[in-house]
Motif scaffolding. Structure first.
Motif, PDB file in Angstrom:
ATOM      1  N   GLY A  26       0.775  -1.232   0.000  1.00 40.72           N
ATOM      2  CA  GLY A  26       0.000   0.000   0.000  1.00 40.72           C
ATOM      3  C   GLY A  26       0.808   1.285   0.000  1.00 40.72           C
ATOM      4  O   GLY A  26       0.245   2.369  -0.033  1.00 40.72           O
ATOM      5  N   ALA A  27       2.118   1.201   0.033  1.00 41.22           N
ATOM      6  CA  ALA A  27       2.965   2.398   0.044  1.00 41.22           C
ATOM      7  C   ALA A  27       3.788   2.461  -1.242  1.00 41.22           C
ATOM      8  O   ALA A  27       4.239   1.442  -1.756  1.00 41.22           O
ATOM      9  CB  ALA A  27       3.898   2.388   1.250  1.00 41.22           C
ATOM     10  N   SER A  28       3.973   3.669  -1.757  1.00 39.42           N
ATOM     11  CA  SER A  28       4.762   3.890  -2.969  1.00 39.42           C
ATOM     12  C   SER A  28       6.214   4.159  -2.597  1.00 39.42           C
ATOM     13  O   SER A  28       6.500   4.855  -1.624  1.00 39.42           O
ATOM     14  CB  SER A  28       4.218   5.087  -3.745  1.00 39.42           C
ATOM     15  N   HIS A  29       7.117   3.616  -3.409  1.00 41.09           N
ATOM     16  CA  HIS A  29       8.543   3.785  -3.162  1.00 41.09           C
ATOM     17  C   HIS A  29       9.247   4.136  -4.460  1.00 41.09           C
ATOM     18  O   HIS A  29       8.907   3.609  -5.526  1.00 41.09           O
ATOM     19  CB  HIS A  29       9.145   2.506  -2.581  1.00 41.09           C
ATOM     20  N   SER A  30      10.249   4.997  -4.373  1.00 37.66           N
ATOM     21  CA  SER A  30      11.037   5.381  -5.546  1.00 37.66           C
ATOM     22  C   SER A  30      11.853   4.188  -6.029  1.00 37.66           C
ATOM     23  O   SER A  30      12.016   3.185  -5.329  1.00 37.66           O
ATOM     24  CB  SER A  30      11.980   6.528  -5.183  1.00 37.66           C
ATOM     25  N   SER A  31      12.382   4.330  -7.226  1.00 39.79           N
ATOM     26  CA  SER A  31      13.217   3.258  -7.779  1.00 39.79           C
ATOM     27  C   SER A  31      14.465   3.027  -6.922  1.00 39.79           C
ATOM     28  O   SER A  31      14.903   1.880  -6.764  1.00 39.79           O
ATOM     29  CB  SER A  31      13.597   3.568  -9.220  1.00 39.79           C
ATOM     30  N   LEU A  32      15.012   4.074  -6.357  1.00 42.51           N
ATOM     31  CA  LEU A  32      16.183   3.923  -5.480  1.00 42.51           C
ATOM     32  C   LEU A  32      15.821   3.169  -4.210  1.00 42.51           C
ATOM     33  O   LEU A  32      16.561   2.271  -3.779  1.00 42.51           O
ATOM     34  CB  LEU A  32      16.766   5.289  -5.117  1.00 42.51           C
ATOM     35  N   GLU A  33      14.687   3.511  -3.621  1.00 45.36           N
ATOM     36  CA  GLU A  33      14.225   2.803  -2.423  1.00 45.36           C
ATOM     37  C   GLU A  33      13.910   1.344  -2.751  1.00 45.36           C
ATOM     38  O   GLU A  33      14.222   0.441  -1.968  1.00 45.36           O
ATOM     39  CB  GLU A  33      12.983   3.481  -1.846  1.00 45.36           C
ATOM     40  N   ALA A  34      13.297   1.119  -3.901  1.00 48.51           N
ATOM     41  CA  ALA A  34      12.952  -0.242  -4.309  1.00 48.51           C
ATOM     42  C   ALA A  34      14.212  -1.081  -4.493  1.00 48.51           C
ATOM     43  O   ALA A  34      14.278  -2.231  -4.024  1.00 48.51           O
ATOM     44  CB  ALA A  34      12.132  -0.213  -5.599  1.00 48.51           C
ATOM     45  N   ALA A  35      15.207  -0.539  -5.161  1.00 48.74           N
ATOM     46  CA  ALA A  35      16.450  -1.275  -5.380  1.00 48.74           C
ATOM     47  C   ALA A  35      17.126  -1.610  -4.050  1.00 48.74           C
ATOM     48  O   ALA A  35      17.615  -2.733  -3.864  1.00 48.74           O
ATOM     49  CB  ALA A  35      17.387  -0.479  -6.278  1.00 48.74           C
ATOM     50  N   GLN A  36      17.123  -0.670  -3.134  1.00 49.35           N
ATOM     51  CA  GLN A  36      17.740  -0.922  -1.827  1.00 49.35           C
ATOM     52  C   GLN A  36      16.973  -2.000  -1.065  1.00 49.35           C
ATOM     53  O   GLN A  36      17.559  -2.887  -0.446  1.00 49.35           O
ATOM     54  CB  GLN A  36      17.821   0.361  -1.000  1.00 49.35           C
ATOM     55  N   HIS A  37      15.644  -1.938  -1.125  1.00 46.45           N
ATOM     56  CA  HIS A  37      14.814  -2.948  -0.457  1.00 46.45           C
ATOM     57  C   HIS A  37      15.081  -4.340  -1.031  1.00 46.45           C
ATOM     58  O   HIS A  37      15.243  -5.309  -0.287  1.00 46.45           O
ATOM     59  CB  HIS A  37      13.334  -2.582  -0.608  1.00 46.45           C
ATOM     60  N   ILE A  38      15.147  -4.435  -2.352  1.00 42.99           N
ATOM     61  CA  ILE A  38      15.405  -5.713  -3.014  1.00 42.99           C
ATOM     62  C   ILE A  38      16.796  -6.234  -2.640  1.00 42.99           C
ATOM     63  O   ILE A  38      16.976  -7.421  -2.358  1.00 42.99           O
ATOM     64  CB  ILE A  38      15.241  -5.584  -4.541  1.00 42.99           C
TER      65      ILE A  38
END
Length: 135
Positions: free
Chosen positions: A63-75
């Motif tokens: 339910g929360a939106s994340h930037s591509s940088l945040e997404a890459a770090q999470h992955i």
């Protein structure tokens, strides 16, 4: 320069994740070797992480939106957590980049004004594209 530094950090991180630890037990050494990615898979994972980071797309998680940088770090964080269970790039996508471990909900990716797609489908398509140009 910033992009080059990020790539070097990413490759250093991926390389350090695949160095086996040695012990006196041959079984431990064999087990460690079977749980690391091969060079081709390391390159594919590094490419997919860069693809996410540079996509300028939005990833929706729980339910929360994340930037591509945040997404890459999470992955990358999930990859580090699950690295012992990942032997293929497809397994990397499945465990680290497709769905929430807590809720089981699929991650969604939205690029530009396109409808959202599952991150699994998005990354599998990119993996196929990468492979068709690499091998």
């Amino acid at each position: 320069m910033f992009n080059l530094v990020n790539k070097l950090l990413l490759m250093t991180t991926l390389f350090s994740l695949t160095i086996p630890t040695f012990s006196n037990s041959q079984a431990d050494i064999s087990n460690t070797k079977s749980q690391t990615l091969g060079l081709e898979q390391e390159e594919e994972v590094a490419h997919l992480l860069e693809f996410v980071r540079n996509s300028a797309c939005t990833m929706m998680r729980n339910g929360a939106s994340h930037s591509s940088l945040e997404a890459a770090q999470h992955i990358l964080n999930k990859y580090d957590y699950f690295k012992e269970d990942i032997q293929t790039t497809e397994r990397f996508i499945q465990l680290a980049a497709s769905r929430s471990t807590l809720t089981g909900k699929d991650y969604q990716v939205q690029c530009n004004n396109q409808p959202p797609v599952t991150s699994r489908d998005w990354l599998m398509t990119e993996l196929q594209n990468f492979r068709s140009h690499q091998y």
